[in-house]
Design a protein around this motif. Structure first.
Motif, short mmCIF file in Angstrom:
data_model
loop_
_atom_site.label_atom_id
_atom_site.label_comp_id
_atom_site.label_asym_id
_atom_site.label_seq_id
_atom_site.Cartn_x
_atom_site.Cartn_y
_atom_site.Cartn_z
N ILE A 157 -54.75 -90.53 -16.09
CA ILE A 157 -55.15 -90.88 -17.46
C ILE A 157 -55.43 -92.38 -17.57
CG2 ILE A 157 -54.30 -91.02 -19.84
CD1 ILE A 157 -52.89 -88.32 -19.31
N ALA A 158 -54.57 -93.20 -16.97
CA ALA A 158 -54.76 -94.66 -17.05
C ALA A 158 -56.06 -95.08 -16.38
CB ALA A 158 -53.57 -95.37 -16.41
N LEU A 159 -56.36 -94.54 -15.22
CA LEU A 159 -57.59 -94.92 -14.53
C LEU A 159 -58.83 -94.45 -15.30
CD1 LEU A 159 -56.65 -94.30 -10.80
CD2 LEU A 159 -57.04 -96.48 -11.93
N ASN A 160 -58.74 -93.30 -15.94
CA ASN A 160 -59.88 -92.85 -16.75
C ASN A 160 -60.03 -93.67 -18.01
OD1 ASN A 160 -61.34 -90.61 -15.47
ND2 ASN A 160 -59.33 -89.66 -15.43
N LEU A 161 -58.92 -94.14 -18.58
CA LEU A 161 -59.01 -95.04 -19.73
C LEU A 161 -59.62 -96.38 -19.34
CD1 LEU A 161 -55.70 -94.30 -21.66
CD2 LEU A 161 -58.03 -93.65 -22.29
N VAL A 162 -59.31 -96.86 -18.14
CA VAL A 162 -59.94 -98.09 -17.64
C VAL A 162 -61.45 -97.86 -17.49
CG1 VAL A 162 -60.11 -99.63 -15.65
CG2 VAL A 162 -57.88 -99.01 -16.55
N GLY A 163 -61.84 -96.69 -16.99
CA GLY A 163 -63.26 -96.36 -16.88
C GLY A 163 -63.94 -96.30 -18.24
N LEU A 164 -63.24 -95.75 -19.22
CA LEU A 164 -63.78 -95.72 -20.58
C LEU A 164 -63.92 -97.13 -21.12
CD1 LEU A 164 -64.63 -93.68 -22.74
CD2 LEU A 164 -62.29 -93.74 -23.59
N GLY A 165 -62.94 -97.98 -20.86
CA GLY A 165 -63.03 -99.38 -21.28
C GLY A 165 -64.19 -100.11 -20.61
N LEU A 166 -64.45 -99.78 -19.35
CA LEU A 166 -65.58 -100.36 -18.65
C LEU A 166 -66.89 -99.97 -19.32
CD1 LEU A 166 -66.14 -102.03 -16.04
CD2 LEU A 166 -66.44 -99.86 -14.88
N GLY A 167 -67.01 -98.73 -19.76
CA GLY A 167 -68.20 -98.28 -20.47
C GLY A 167 -68.36 -98.97 -21.82
N VAL A 168 -67.25 -99.14 -22.54
CA VAL A 168 -67.31 -99.83 -23.84
C VAL A 168 -67.67 -101.30 -23.62
CG1 VAL A 168 -65.91 -100.55 -25.81
CG2 VAL A 168 -65.76 -98.21 -24.98
#
Length: 173
Positions: A133-144
């Motif tokens: 979950i943390a790594l996918n949230l980092v990926g989401l943050g990268l997209g934002v």
């Protein structure tokens, strides 16, 4: 004299008898090959099944951690693709950014399905799930962050209210 009868009367010329008539067990005379170990007769089935279950639980735990760390590879690839797309708004950069936002969201929706094969009473999946979950949230943050870099996020008051003047870009040297 017929040829067929002469051959049949003599018996088979190349016949080999594979029957063992010895009294000693042959497995004791031949040493085991290198790397081969015989299971001792003293171990009962419960010990073997317990060891097998522990080995399976260790394998499941190891695979769960591998699955949990898989989004890190995706982060590196997506970061490189965003860097190559640049900071101007065009079709390629928007497509990369949408992909960077879509992949983590869809992965976060399917966390339960991803870790379903590794469920076991002896395997703790909380740690791998939190890392996933943390790594996918980092990926989401990268997209934002990429959306902000492209100027597609409403970050100034003039983005919301049409009567305010647009923000001026500040160039630093």
């Amino acid at each position: 004299m017929d040829k067929g009868k002469a051959v049949m009367g003599m018996g088979r010329r190349w016949a080999v008898d594979f029957t063992d008539n010895s009294t000693s067990p042959p497995s004791r005379d031949i040493p085991d090959p290198l790397g081969f170990t015989r299971a001792s007769q003293d171990q009962d089935d419960s010990t073997l099944s317990r060891e097998k279950k522990n080995a399976e639980a260790n394998w499941k735990s190891q695979k769960a951690w591998e699955v949990a760390q898989a989004p890190f590879k995706n982060l590196m690839m997506m970061g490189f693709m965003m860097w190559m797309a640049g900071s101007t708004v065009h079709l390629f950069s928007i497509g990369i950014t949408v992909s960077a936002l879509w992949q983590p969201v869809s992965a976060l929706q399917g966390v339960g399905k991803v870790f379903e094969p590794y469920k076991d009473s002896k395997v703790d999946l909380l740690g791998p799930k939190l890392v996933f979950i943390a790594l996918n949230l980092v990926g989401l943050g990268l997209g934002v962050w990429k959306l902000n870099t492209l100027g597609l996020l409403p970050t100034h008051a003039s983005d919301w209210v049409s009567s305010l003047p647009p923000a001026q870009a500040v160039d630093t040297v």
